[in-house]
Motif scaffolding. Structure first.
Motif, PDB file in Angstrom:
ATOM      1  N   CYS A 199      -7.455  -7.600  -8.490  1.00  0.00           N
ATOM      2  CA  CYS A 199      -6.744  -7.138  -7.294  1.00  0.00           C
ATOM      3  C   CYS A 199      -7.705  -7.264  -6.123  1.00  0.00           C
ATOM      4  O   CYS A 199      -8.918  -7.103  -6.285  1.00  0.00           O
ATOM      5  CB  CYS A 199      -6.312  -5.685  -7.463  1.00  0.00           C
ATOM      6  SG  CYS A 199      -5.454  -5.008  -6.002  1.00  0.00           S
TER       7      CYS A 199
ATOM      8  N   SER B  50       0.844  -1.182   0.000  1.00  0.00           N
ATOM      9  CA  SER B  50       0.000   0.000   0.000  1.00  0.00           C
ATOM     10  C   SER B  50       0.887   1.242   0.000  1.00  0.00           C
ATOM     11  O   SER B  50       1.970   1.243   0.587  1.00  0.00           O
ATOM     12  CB  SER B  50      -0.879  -0.015   1.250  1.00  0.00           C
ATOM     13  OG  SER B  50      -1.496   1.227   1.442  1.00  0.00           O
TER      14      SER B  50
ATOM     15  N   TYR C  19      -1.345  -5.905  -1.046  1.00  0.00           N
ATOM     16  CA  TYR C  19      -2.444  -6.313  -1.914  1.00  0.00           C
ATOM     17  C   TYR C  19      -1.953  -7.417  -2.838  1.00  0.00           C
ATOM     18  O   TYR C  19      -0.791  -7.421  -3.237  1.00  0.00           O
ATOM     19  CB  TYR C  19      -2.959  -5.142  -2.745  1.00  0.00           C
ATOM     20  CG  TYR C  19      -3.546  -4.048  -1.883  1.00  0.00           C
ATOM     21  CD1 TYR C  19      -4.810  -4.172  -1.334  1.00  0.00           C
ATOM     22  CD2 TYR C  19      -2.817  -2.905  -1.604  1.00  0.00           C
ATOM     23  CE1 TYR C  19      -5.349  -3.187  -0.528  1.00  0.00           C
ATOM     24  CE2 TYR C  19      -3.341  -1.909  -0.797  1.00  0.00           C
ATOM     25  CZ  TYR C  19      -4.605  -2.055  -0.265  1.00  0.00           C
ATOM     26  OH  TYR C  19      -5.130  -1.086   0.532  1.00  0.00           O
TER      27      TYR C  19
ATOM     28  N   HIS D 189      -2.902  -0.524  -8.134  1.00  0.00           N
ATOM     29  CA  HIS D 189      -2.042  -1.679  -7.854  1.00  0.00           C
ATOM     30  C   HIS D 189      -1.824  -2.498  -9.127  1.00  0.00           C
ATOM     31  O   HIS D 189      -0.719  -2.974  -9.391  1.00  0.00           O
ATOM     32  CB  HIS D 189      -2.659  -2.539  -6.746  1.00  0.00           C
ATOM     33  CG  HIS D 189      -3.061  -1.729  -5.564  1.00  0.00           C
ATOM     34  ND1 HIS D 189      -4.382  -1.508  -5.247  1.00  0.00           N
ATOM     35  CD2 HIS D 189      -2.313  -1.046  -4.660  1.00  0.00           C
ATOM     36  CE1 HIS D 189      -4.427  -0.723  -4.174  1.00  0.00           C
ATOM     37  NE2 HIS D 189      -3.191  -0.433  -3.805  1.00  0.00           N
TER      38      HIS D 189
ATOM     39  N   CYS E  50      -7.943  -5.233  -3.613  1.00  0.00           N
ATOM     40  CA  CYS E  50      -8.213  -3.950  -2.967  1.00  0.00           C
ATOM     41  C   CYS E  50      -9.691  -3.575  -3.136  1.00  0.00           C
ATOM     42  O   CYS E  50     -10.388  -4.093  -4.010  1.00  0.00           O
ATOM     43  CB  CYS E  50      -7.314  -2.854  -3.523  1.00  0.00           C
ATOM     44  SG  CYS E  50      -7.760  -2.270  -5.177  1.00  0.00           S
TER      45      CYS E  50
END
Length: 85
Positions: free
Chosen positions: A41, A21, A29, A55, A43
């Motif tokens: 992902c 992060s 992640y 990401h 997230c």
């Protein structure tokens, strides 16, 4: 960010990255690319916002940095999480 990305799994069908992060280096992640689902992902932005998150974009940049290529345009194979479940 690309120097802190790690490949934690890879085989002939998928590759999984660990991405830290930006706001909390202890939070990670998991970003996965596979032939069936494209980019995913874990997230909130990707899972609930249904968009190509930062990401995933960081993993794409990382792949360019280490001279790896999966696809010309990753946006063409982005699969919102609701379509997978």
């Amino acid at each position: 960010m690309s120097s802190k990305i790690f490949i934690i799994f890879a085989d002939k069908e998928s590759i999984t990255f660990e991405v830290p992060s930006d706001s909390d280096q202890n939070e990670k992640y998991l970003v996965t690319w596979d032939f069936d689902n494209g980019w995913l992902c874990d997230c909130k932005g990707c899972m609930y916002g249904h968009h190509l998150c930062k990401h995933i974009l960081a993993c794409i940049d990382y792949m360019k940095f280490v001279n790896m290529a999966l696809l010309d345009d990753p946006r063409a194979v982005f699969t919102p999480i609701e379509d997978v479940v």
